[in-house]
Design a protein around this motif. Structure first.
Motif, short mmCIF file in Angstrom:
data_model
loop_
_atom_site.label_atom_id
_atom_site.label_comp_id
_atom_site.label_asym_id
_atom_site.label_seq_id
_atom_site.Cartn_x
_atom_site.Cartn_y
_atom_site.Cartn_z
N ASP A 183 0.83 -1.20 0.00
CA ASP A 183 0.00 0.00 0.00
C ASP A 183 0.87 1.26 0.00
OD1 ASP A 183 -2.47 1.41 0.15
OD2 ASP A 183 -2.10 1.76 2.27
N GLU A 184 1.94 1.24 0.80
CA GLU A 184 2.85 2.39 0.82
C GLU A 184 3.56 2.54 -0.52
OE1 GLU A 184 3.19 4.76 3.12
OE2 GLU A 184 1.45 3.75 4.00
N PHE A 185 3.82 1.41 -1.18
CA PHE A 185 4.45 1.44 -2.50
C PHE A 185 3.54 2.15 -3.50
CE2 PHE A 185 5.21 -0.97 -6.58
CZ PHE A 185 6.41 -0.33 -6.88
N LEU A 186 2.24 1.87 -3.45
CA LEU A 186 1.28 2.54 -4.33
C LEU A 186 1.31 4.05 -4.10
CD1 LEU A 186 -1.11 2.48 -6.34
CD2 LEU A 186 -2.62 2.16 -4.37
N ARG A 187 1.30 4.45 -2.85
CA ARG A 187 1.33 5.87 -2.53
C ARG A 187 2.61 6.54 -3.05
NH1 ARG A 187 -2.04 7.16 2.14
NH2 ARG A 187 -3.11 5.30 2.87
N SER A 188 3.74 5.86 -2.84
CA SER A 188 5.01 6.47 -3.23
C SER A 188 5.12 6.60 -4.75
CB SER A 188 6.18 5.65 -2.67
OG SER A 188 6.22 4.36 -3.24
N VAL A 189 4.61 5.62 -5.49
CA VAL A 189 4.64 5.70 -6.96
C VAL A 189 3.76 6.86 -7.44
CG1 VAL A 189 3.97 4.54 -9.10
CG2 VAL A 189 5.23 3.28 -7.35
#
Length: 393
Positions: A182-188
């Motif tokens: 989920d954090e990966f989605l936000r960072s992208v």
């Protein structure tokens, strides 16, 4: 072997918060002080979320006649997210809001055993027996006292708790992998489009109402049972608070006549909690992957031609704090349809949004794999838990 069943009230004292004239109001909160804990402060991992705590003065704390916590207490949610709970594992001072009750175990029950019972399917079935179908279902401390808990000898309780602790640790590692995704989605998203608050890439800024249609949900009268049936799922806030990015399955459905009095949107809409018992729940979102109806605590955002569902979803995901800041009630949380529609957001060009859609679809495939293994861990843990509480472990 099956263990004898006793009422929860026999192994624990249940303590409500002070609901009288000394109950802290919005004006009672201070920047630093003694924690005043509400349902939004409880994590899904049964711990307290420090960032969500409100604080009251020592004087206000001293004026409260009940609801003061001690180390070893379990704080249990009685309204909204029924059954959500957290263990107090430090000597912190604090008091609970009216949405919670303190469960203070006595010498008959081992606290970690009680913790696993409260998180078990056995306890969930007890909760379901008391759910009243309201938009914000609730229990009372008296209801909770009557819950049936299997009670083996203390040594056996400790043995069961140790086994379940180890199994739960494996399950939590799977969940942590999903949280990181989920954090990966936000960072992208932030890398591709920049922070929506500062808009460093200079995208055109528009009020939300210019790029989506906003539909407010409705609750057909329960005095007319014919409003409820099997025509269409009826979504509540709990179906939106999901790490999978899509709505979970609703437990209730409207009938054909109920739908005429309710609201419905098609697949591709983004549903958002705009009225809640806790400010932390405002801005929770999920994508509808089917046609659904929904209650009055929810607004549906229906994308117009200038915005994709995937871009809209991620934009709202990273803008949750901005949405909460527009709430007109800092204790419970409420963002009206008009206020929500007037909030301005940067809207990237269509070609950039399409690039994000491609990434989002690949991300979902990766997440599906993680979900599969996490679900398997949950199934195995629940099976182990059922054996433990039925005396088969």
């Amino acid at each position: 072997m099956s263990w004898p069943l006793v009422k929860l009230g026999e192994v624990a004292k249940l303590i409500n918060g002070d609901r009288g004239k000394n109950y802290p109001s919005k004006g009672s909160f201070v920047e630093k002080g003694i924690p005043f804990i509400n349902a939004g402060c409880l994590s899904n991992e049964h711990t307290l979320i420090d960032e969500e705590l409100n604080f009251i003065t020592e004087e206000k704390f001293d004026s409260l006649r009940s609801g003061k916590i001690e180390k070893g207490d379990i704080l249990f949610c009685l309204r909204g997210s029924l059954g959500k709970f957290a263990l107090v594992d430090t000597n912190m001072k604090g008091a609970i809001a009216s949405s919670l009750v303190i469960i203070r175990a006595n010498e008959k029950v081992y606290i970690d055993y009680l913790k696993h019972y409260l998180g078990s399917l056995l306890c969930q079935r007890e909760i379901q027996a008391y759910e009243n179908g309201a938009a914000q279902p609730n229990l009372s401390a008296t209801d909770l006292k009557s819950f049936q808990i299997p009670l083996p000898p203390l040594d056996e309780q400790k043995r069961i708790a140790a086994i379940l602790d180890k199994a739960d640790a494996i399950r939590q590692k799977r969940k942590q992998a999903i949280d990181l995704a989920d954090e990966f989605l936000r960072s992208v998203f932030l890398d591709m489009f920049g922070d929506p608050v500062t808009n460093p890439k200079g995208w055109e800024v528009k009020p939300l109402r210019d790029v989506v249609g906003i539909v407010t949900g409705n609750t057909p009268s329960r005095k007319e049972p014919e409003n409820y049936g099997n025509e269409i799922e009826w979504i509540k806030s709990d179906n939106i608070n999901t790490p999978s990015h899509f709505l979970t399955s609703a437990e209730e459905s409207l009938s054909e006549s109920g739908l005429l009095k309710g609201r419905a949107v098609n697949s591709g809409a983004v549903l958002m909690t705009c009225i809640a018992g806790s400010l932390s729940c405002i801005g929770n979102i999920a994508i509808a992957d089917r046609r659904v109806s929904f209650n009055q605590q929810i607004n549906a955002l229906v994308p117009k031609d200038s915005i994709t569902t995937e871009y809209l979803y991620a934009l709202m995901l990273v803008s949750k704090q901005k949405i909460q800041d527009s709430s007109t009630n800092s204790m419970k949380g409420m963002v009206s349809k008009g206020t929500l529609g007037g909030i301005e957001f940067p809207i990237a060009p269509e070609r950039k949004q399409i690039d994000f859609v491609d990434f989002f679809n690949k991300y979902l495939k990766m997440l599906a794999q993680s979900d599969f293994f996490h679900n398997q861990s949950n199934i195995q843990f629940n099976s182990l838990s059922q054996k433990a509480f039925s005396g088969q472990l």
